[in-house]
Design a protein around this motif. Sequence first.
Motif, PDB file in Angstrom:
ATOM      1  N   ASN A 206      -0.627  -2.171   1.656  1.00 47.03           N
ATOM      2  CA  ASN A 206      -0.433  -2.798   3.223  1.00 47.03           C
ATOM      3  C   ASN A 206       0.921  -1.929   3.840  1.00 47.03           C
ATOM      4  N   ILE A 207       1.901  -1.882   2.842  1.00 45.79           N
ATOM      5  CA  ILE A 207       3.144  -1.317   3.306  1.00 45.79           C
ATOM      6  C   ILE A 207       3.013   0.065   3.711  1.00 45.79           C
ATOM      7  N   ALA A 208       2.134   0.937   2.916  1.00 47.51           N
ATOM      8  CA  ALA A 208       1.936   2.362   3.048  1.00 47.51           C
ATOM      9  C   ALA A 208       1.083   2.554   4.294  1.00 47.51           C
ATOM     10  N   ALA A 209       0.251   1.753   4.396  1.00 43.69           N
ATOM     11  CA  ALA A 209      -0.694   1.678   5.669  1.00 43.69           C
ATOM     12  C   ALA A 209       0.066   1.753   6.877  1.00 43.69           C
ATOM     13  N   LEU A 210       0.920   0.765   7.092  1.00 47.25           N
ATOM     14  CA  LEU A 210       1.527   0.704   8.315  1.00 47.25           C
ATOM     15  C   LEU A 210       2.512   1.611   8.510  1.00 47.25           C
ATOM     16  N   SER A 211       3.095   2.466   7.572  1.00 47.15           N
ATOM     17  CA  SER A 211       3.833   3.481   7.673  1.00 47.15           C
ATOM     18  C   SER A 211       3.119   4.931   7.763  1.00 47.15           C
ATOM     19  N   GLY A 212       1.774   4.639   7.467  1.00 43.46           N
ATOM     20  CA  GLY A 212       0.822   6.020   8.083  1.00 43.46           C
ATOM     21  C   GLY A 212       0.795   6.768   6.577  1.00 43.46           C
ATOM     22  N   ASP A 213       0.822   6.202   5.549  1.00 46.05           N
ATOM     23  CA  ASP A 213       0.787   6.937   4.231  1.00 46.05           C
ATOM     24  C   ASP A 213      -0.612   6.662   3.553  1.00 46.05           C
ATOM     25  N   GLU A 214      -1.655   7.509   4.331  1.00 46.81           N
ATOM     26  CA  GLU A 214      -3.116   6.911   3.916  1.00 46.81           C
ATOM     27  C   GLU A 214      -3.108   7.064   2.367  1.00 46.81           C
ATOM     28  N   ALA A 215      -2.996   8.333   1.820  1.00 42.79           N
ATOM     29  CA  ALA A 215      -3.128   8.665   0.389  1.00 42.79           C
ATOM     30  C   ALA A 215      -2.556   7.342  -0.635  1.00 42.79           C
ATOM     31  N   ARG A 216      -1.243   6.994   0.010  1.00 47.49           N
ATOM     32  CA  ARG A 216      -0.385   5.863  -1.044  1.00 47.49           C
ATOM     33  C   ARG A 216      -1.245   4.610  -0.808  1.00 47.49           C
ATOM     34  N   LYS A 218      -4.197   4.150  -0.172  1.00 43.33           N
ATOM     35  CA  LYS A 218      -5.748   4.166  -0.847  1.00 43.33           C
ATOM     36  C   LYS A 218      -5.394   4.059  -2.140  1.00 43.33           C
ATOM     37  N   GLU A 219      -4.526   4.723  -2.863  1.00 43.56           N
ATOM     38  CA  GLU A 219      -4.200   4.405  -4.137  1.00 43.56           C
ATOM     39  C   GLU A 219      -3.904   3.215  -4.654  1.00 43.56           C
ATOM     40  N   ALA A 220      -2.924   2.536  -3.922  1.00 42.93           N
ATOM     41  CA  ALA A 220      -2.452   1.220  -4.235  1.00 42.93           C
ATOM     42  C   ALA A 220      -3.726   0.219  -4.089  1.00 42.93           C
ATOM     43  N   TRP A 221      -4.418   0.255  -3.059  1.00 44.78           N
ATOM     44  CA  TRP A 221      -5.346  -0.750  -2.941  1.00 44.78           C
ATOM     45  C   TRP A 221      -6.348  -0.586  -3.998  1.00 44.78           C
ATOM     46  N   ALA A 222      -6.773   0.872  -4.464  1.00 46.34           N
ATOM     47  CA  ALA A 222      -7.756   0.917  -5.573  1.00 46.34           C
ATOM     48  C   ALA A 222      -7.343   0.285  -6.732  1.00 46.34           C
ATOM     49  N   ASN A 223      -5.846   0.465  -7.008  1.00 47.02           N
ATOM     50  CA  ASN A 223      -5.354  -0.239  -8.014  1.00 47.02           C
ATOM     51  C   ASN A 223      -5.502  -1.631  -8.016  1.00 47.02           C
ATOM     52  N   ALA A 224      -5.302  -2.307  -6.868  1.00 45.11           N
ATOM     53  CA  ALA A 224      -5.428  -3.760  -6.842  1.00 45.11           C
ATOM     54  C   ALA A 224      -6.741  -4.252  -7.081  1.00 45.11           C
ATOM     55  N   ALA A 225      -8.010  -3.397  -6.597  1.00 46.71           N
ATOM     56  CA  ALA A 225      -9.362  -3.652  -6.856  1.00 46.71           C
ATOM     57  C   ALA A 225      -9.719  -3.505  -8.084  1.00 46.71           C
TER      58      ALA A 225
END
Length: 257
Positions: A206-216, A218-225
Amino acid sequence: MIMIVALALQAAAAAGPVDPATGRFDRCIALARTDPAAARAEATRWTASGGNWLARQCAGLADTAEGKFAAAADDFEAAGRVAQLAHDAHTASYFAQAGNAWLAAGDAAKARTALDTALVQGTLDGLQLGEARLDHARALLALGDNDTARADIDRALQSAGDDPLAWLLSATLARRMGNPARAATDIAEALKRSPDDASVQLEAGNIAALSGDEARAKEAWANAARIAPDTAVGRSATTALAQFATATPAAKPPEGR
């Protein structure tokens, strides 16, 4: 639930059994771990025959083991009231346990009241104080008081800084309050302490998305899933990832986070 038991056992170790010859309290706690219903019956008998706050505390542990959090909170509050009348040093601990149980039961208002009572005693210290402040902050967040919760979390971090939940809550609140720098710093601390926690990974995305870091993101959300696919957290992460398949211009946190 873990914190309820941890606080209870800490208080129990400090207070000792009410009858050292028989170790009734020790046996009641051991029974709560293996046969909660039997422990609850024993605690009821003990209370009826003049058992003090330790009998009520054992009842709370038995209810906790069965997932009866509201009943456990009532038991811990009863222990706190009896202890308070006797000027027992563990009064604050019992009310802190009650607050934690009310949070588990989903009653933030009662949790705040119990935790207010615990904190005003002025006897909690170290990790117990930090965890009580953290629970107080959780109650305040649920009640919509972000500013006071922020102050509680900052105090909690001073003595419960090894708890990843403290950093996760701090990061989430910073994001919601429009402080991305603080959010990024605090979620990094949470990740350091608990990288395999799906909730931590979801918030990192969530935090990475708000800062515009799409790659980070995606990586974090994939880890959570991956870590918790069949939970609400895992499903939120999967929903967040799905936006990339539709080629939206910018990643966004899942709704409600």
